[in-house]
Enzyme design. Structure first.
Site, PDB file in Angstrom:
ATOM      1  N   ILE A  32       0.815  -1.111   0.023  1.00  0.00           N
ATOM      2  CA  ILE A  32      -0.020  -0.101   0.012  1.00  0.00           C
ATOM      3  C   ILE A  32       0.935   1.226  -0.132  1.00  0.00           C
ATOM      4  CG2 ILE A  32      -0.358  -0.114   2.464  1.00  0.00           C
ATOM      5  CD1 ILE A  32      -3.166   1.218   2.298  1.00  0.00           C
ATOM      6  N   SER A  33       0.706   1.846  -0.869  1.00  0.00           N
ATOM      7  CA  SER A  33       1.745   3.286  -1.291  1.00  0.00           C
ATOM      8  C   SER A  33       1.850   4.232   0.193  1.00  0.00           C
ATOM      9  CB  SER A  33       1.136   4.147  -2.284  1.00  0.00           C
ATOM     10  OG  SER A  33       1.229   3.486  -3.596  1.00  0.00           O
TER      11      SER A  33
END
Ligand code: SAH
Length: 213
Positions: free
Chosen positions: A63-64
């Site tokens: 997840i960025s």
């Protein structure tokens, strides 16, 4: 799916941190404030949700980092009703941010396991992208093109031609380009045949891979 006062409080601090790092678009900051990022991660890692860090999710993906999500979203200049294509659905967090901003979101993921998991999860959370696709983002989604904006959330060795041609004139494509690190790149389509390019420094993403899996 709980969103406690404690988690909401931590999220406010995260928003302030992202603001201090240079994000100015209040709508983007507000979206981060609204979305319970901890629910996008395994519950055992919940404590990491409100640090400004990327984090592993299923299938070897990430997840960025919240700042990166905010930075790319700010570059897109999202307006309500925009048709936006996202390449790399992953956890669905970036897609949720775009939904929260009132965009019509089309998103592609090449890993079937993630595609299924995230589709199910976003539905439960009440976010409704227009279309979620299991496929190869290098090809874009020609059947739904042209798009007002396109965002790529994996490191691309080059800018895929199909994505350029699926962008409206006046549209914006935000894509991290290169091996490691990538250079954040904004491509504005100024006419049928011309594009203007701007770059915004180094970021680190998992690679954009070909074909689905
Ligand atoms: N937007 C995501 C970021 C996920 S990381 C989030 O907010 O969580 C990048 C994602 O891109 C991974 O899930 C990876 O599987 C996916 N990906 C890599 N190459 C791809 C391709 N060619 N087409 C579609 N998705 C791809």
């Amino acid at each position: 799916m709980e969103d406690s006062y404690r988690q909401q409080g931590k999220r406010k601090l995260l928003v302030e941190l992202v603001r201090e790092k240079g994000i100015k678009d209040e709508k983007v900051l507000q979206a981060i404030n609204e979305i319970p990022r901890h629910l996008f991660m395994d519950s055992s890692f919940e404590d990491h949700a409100y640090q400004d860090k990327a984090f592993p999710i299923a299938a070897g993906q990430t997840i960025s980092q919240p700042f990166t999500v905010a930075f790319q979203t700010e570059l897109l200049q999202v307006e309500r009703g925009d048709l936006i294509l996202e390449v790399g659905t992953g956890s669905g967090y970036q897609a949720a941010v775009l939904c929260e901003l009132g965009a019509k979101v089309y998103t592609i993921e090449r890993q079937q396991k993630l595609y299924k998991k995230t589709k199910n999860f976003l539905q439960k959370l009440g976010y409704r992208p227009k279309f979620m696709s299991f496929g190869d983002g290098y090809k874009g989604l020609p059947e739904y093109a042209p798009f007002d904006k396109i965002i790529v959330t994996a490191g691309a060795p080059f800018i895929p031609k199909p994505l350029m041609s699926q962008l409206k004139i006046g549209g914006r494509l935000v894509i991290p380009v290169g091996e490691d690190p990538q250079i954040m790149t904004l491509l504005k389509r100024t006419s049928a045949k011309s594009f203007q390019k701007e770059t915004f420094g180094e970021f680190r993403f998992v690679p954009l891979l070909e074909d689905k899996n």
